[in-house]
Design an enzyme around this catalytic site. Structure first.
Site, short mmCIF file in Angstrom:
data_model
loop_
_atom_site.label_atom_id
_atom_site.label_comp_id
_atom_site.label_asym_id
_atom_site.label_seq_id
_atom_site.Cartn_x
_atom_site.Cartn_y
_atom_site.Cartn_z
N LYS A 192 0.81 -1.22 0.00
CA LYS A 192 0.00 0.00 0.00
C LYS A 192 0.85 1.27 0.00
O LYS A 192 0.33 2.36 -0.22
CB LYS A 192 -0.99 0.00 1.18
CG LYS A 192 -1.89 -1.23 1.23
CD LYS A 192 -2.80 -1.39 0.03
CE LYS A 192 -3.98 -0.44 0.05
NZ LYS A 192 -4.97 -0.76 -0.99
O1 P1T Z 1 -6.58 -2.88 -1.09
P1 P1T Z 1 -5.97 -3.93 -2.00
O2 P1T Z 1 -5.17 -3.34 -3.07
O3 P1T Z 1 -6.99 -4.89 -2.53
O4 P1T Z 1 -4.96 -4.78 -1.12
C1 P1T Z 1 -5.48 -5.71 -0.20
C2 P1T Z 1 -4.61 -5.87 1.01
C3 P1T Z 1 -4.00 -7.10 1.23
N1 P1T Z 1 -3.21 -7.31 2.29
C4 P1T Z 1 -2.98 -6.35 3.19
C5 P1T Z 1 -2.10 -6.65 4.35
C6 P1T Z 1 -3.56 -5.08 3.03
O5 P1T Z 1 -3.27 -4.12 3.93
C7 P1T Z 1 -4.41 -4.84 1.94
C8 P1T Z 1 -5.17 -3.57 1.79
N2 P1T Z 1 -5.02 -2.63 2.79
C9 P1T Z 1 -5.84 -1.55 2.90
C10 P1T Z 1 -6.96 -1.42 2.22
C11 P1T Z 1 -5.40 -0.50 3.84
O6 P1T Z 1 -6.13 0.46 4.07
O7 P1T Z 1 -4.31 -0.65 4.38
#
Ligand code: P1T
Length: 537
Positions: free
Chosen positions: A75
């Site tokens: 992220k």
């Molecule tokens: O949001 P996305 O691109 O689908 O990623 C998913 C995801 C997977 N694993 C972890 C540890 C994550 O932190 C996330 C997504 N995280 C958020 C949406 C956030 O606000 O940190």
């Protein structure tokens, strides 16, 4: 080779020049980086070895190591990209704008990192489920934190999205970058992550397995990979309890609490394009967290819980690929976020994800915890005042007062330690409702499950006390028996003769003794580990 290690008597330093050397090619592209944000992305693609072999996978599997980003997760990419874009448009002005974002933590860390480097005030709105490690990282980066109830539906004003939206209207110069609707979220992956994967594998990828949260990662990567390598199967990974995989079959009871952080939602973000996702795999906490531990132990990847979920799903999906084909598994975040959670064996045991170990050397380990040895607690109701709670605490010999809701269910506990921490570290006063001071994340055992003293001892490794309840077949609400501390346990094992005569519990029955939460129950952490540094809304 003679390296001198065996010759402890020599006091001379080694002749480094003469020793055999291992020289790796240097990355000559950039000798020095402008700042830490410049190092986001360009993460390595690393072959997975033992796990695919053990799982009988024929194809090659590669991990995209997003946990190696400077803020610790995938992220970082979107946080930086959203900031760059908003600056370009003049929406964000360093030194003036206030960044506010609802997040499960990692986007928050990415934004806090960008804010620290660029000079923004940053307010992160985070559900209570998320780890203390994320909170402490955010605080260290200088951001402010607001905690929201995990169970609040996303469309409610109490949710992290609702609170962030309200604050963005109330706080002067606030900017909500909004990862759920911002095109820069998938774009960061379309331009960055996907390009890197395609470059590493010469545009030849047969499958990509990616976790689904905002779905910016999967949607952005899928769009680019499908343009250049249309044969690639895109697999989305969604935990049970989330609706992303099957939104049409939405049922209220399908939305449930799960432990793995970052993946799954109770709504469809705009940053999700379902058209580019070829198949979905649902994952459960137990399989995901056990796989994370395997990734750490067997492959040496210091990754988090969603990496385990994605790898678990990948071992299912990649079975359809043949030798020579290539499957990319994206590992979103790193171990740091979970040091007091699934990295702790006791934490896994408390949730039935791991059997409680046996300790045959200790005569008392397998002895049962009996009702008559548990020190009783005083119970009060949620509508009591703080003064009532303190009076109850004074009268009791136990360090905890149990707090019941209006149906007699255990709502949590009141402790002096937690109350002091909340008063000292969070804006609040003793005139506030008792609920604000109740520790809801507690470790407890149910006597109906025959907990052993060994099981209680394991919980006391990570909690200052264990609440003891008893579920009677005739009663809908478990009876509160009391609470046990290390002090109580030591007294018990050093003095109680009747205990010596008690029959041990058969070792097999021990898994499941710890009744606190089960897989879908509320999270349990002791108040010593609780987040006391954020403000709970
Ligand atoms: O949001 P996305 O691109 O689908 O990623 C998913 C995801 C997977 N694993 C972890 C540890 C994550 O932190 C996330 C997504 N995280 C958020 C949406 C956030 O606000 O940190």
């Amino acid at each position: 080779m003679q390296n001198g290690a065996s010759n402890g008597s020599s006091s001379e330093f080694f002749n480094l020049k003469e020793l055999p050397h291992i020289i790796r090619a240097l990355d000559k592209n950039q000798k020095v980086h402008e700042n830490i944000l410049n190092v986001i992305g360009n993460t390595p693609l690393v072959k997975l070895n033992k796990i695919p072999q053990q799982e009988g996978i024929q194809c090659q599997m590669y991990a995209k190591c997003e946990f190696l980003n400077p803020g610790g997760s995938v992220k970082d990419r979107i946080a930086f990209r959203m900031v760059q874009d908003a600056e370009r448009q003049g929406i964000l002005i360093p030194g003036k704008s206030v960044i506010i974002e609802p997040t499960s933590g990692n986007t928050g860390i990415g934004l806090a990192l960008a804010s620290a480097v660029k000079g923004y005030r940053c307010i992160i709105v985070l559900p209570e489920k998320m780890s203390d490690e994320k909170v402490n990282t955010l605080l260290a980066l200088g951001s402010e934190i607001i905690r929201t109830p995990t169970e609040a539906p996303s469309d409610s004003p109490e949710s992290n999205l609702g609170v962030a939206l309200r604050l963005s209207k109330e706080i002067p110069n606030a900017v909500l970058l909004d990862q759920y609707n911002n095109p820069c979220n998938p774009l960061a992956h379309y331009d960055g992550t996907a390009e890197e994967i395609l470059w590493s594998l010469d545009d030849d990828v047969d499958m990509a397995v990616i976790g689904a949260g905002t779905c910016g990662t999967i949607s952005g990567i899928a769009h680019k990979i499908k343009e250049r390598c249309p044969k690639c199967i895109i697999v989305g990974v969604d935990p049970y309890g989330s609706i992303l995989a099957e939104p049409d079959e939405l049922n209220e009871s399908d939305v449930q609490m799960y432990e793995v952080e970052g993946i799954g939602y109770d709504f469809l973000p705009r940053t999700l394009d379902r058209k580019v996702i070829d198949m979905w795999i649902k994952t459960d906490d137990g399989s995901a967290l056990q796989m994370s531990r395997r990734l750490i132990k067997e492959e040496g990847f210091l990754c988090g819980g969603s990496s385990g979920a994605v790898m678990y799903a990948a071992t299912k999906a990649a079975k359809q690929l043949k030798a020579g084909q290539k499957c990319v598994v994206l590992m979103p975040d790193n171990i740091r976020n979970y040091m007091t959670k699934f990295i702790s064996d006791q934490w896994l045991e408390a949730r039935d994800f791991k059997p409680i170990p046996n300790n045959n050397e200790l005569w008392w380990w397998n002895k049962p915890l009996l009702e008559n040895v548990v020190p009783a607690t005083v119970s009060i109701t949620l509508n009591s005042s703080i003064t009532d709670a303190l009076t109850a605490l004074r009268k009791s010999s136990s360090p905890v007062v149990t707090v019941l809701d209006n149906k007699g269910n255990l709502s949590g506990v009141f402790t002096a330690d937690n109350t002091r921490k909340r008063l000292a570290n969070i804006s609040g006063s003793s005139a506030e409702a008792l609920e604000k001071f109740v520790v809801k994340k507690i470790y407890k055992v149910d006597l109906a499950n025959n907990p052993s003293l060994g099981a209680v001892s394991r919980l006391l490794d990570i909690a200052p006390y264990v609440v003891v309840v008893k579920t009677e077949p005739s009663q809908s609400v478990p009876k509160i028996v009391g609470a046990i501390t290390s002090d109580d346990l030591l007294m018990l094992v050093s003095s109680d003769q009747s205990l010596k005569n008690a029959n041990p519990i058969c070792a097999k029955a021990q898994n499941g003794n710890v009744a606190s939460t089960g897989k879908n129950g509320s999270i349990s952490t002791p108040d010593s580990l609780q987040t006391n540094s954020g403000i709970t809304v």
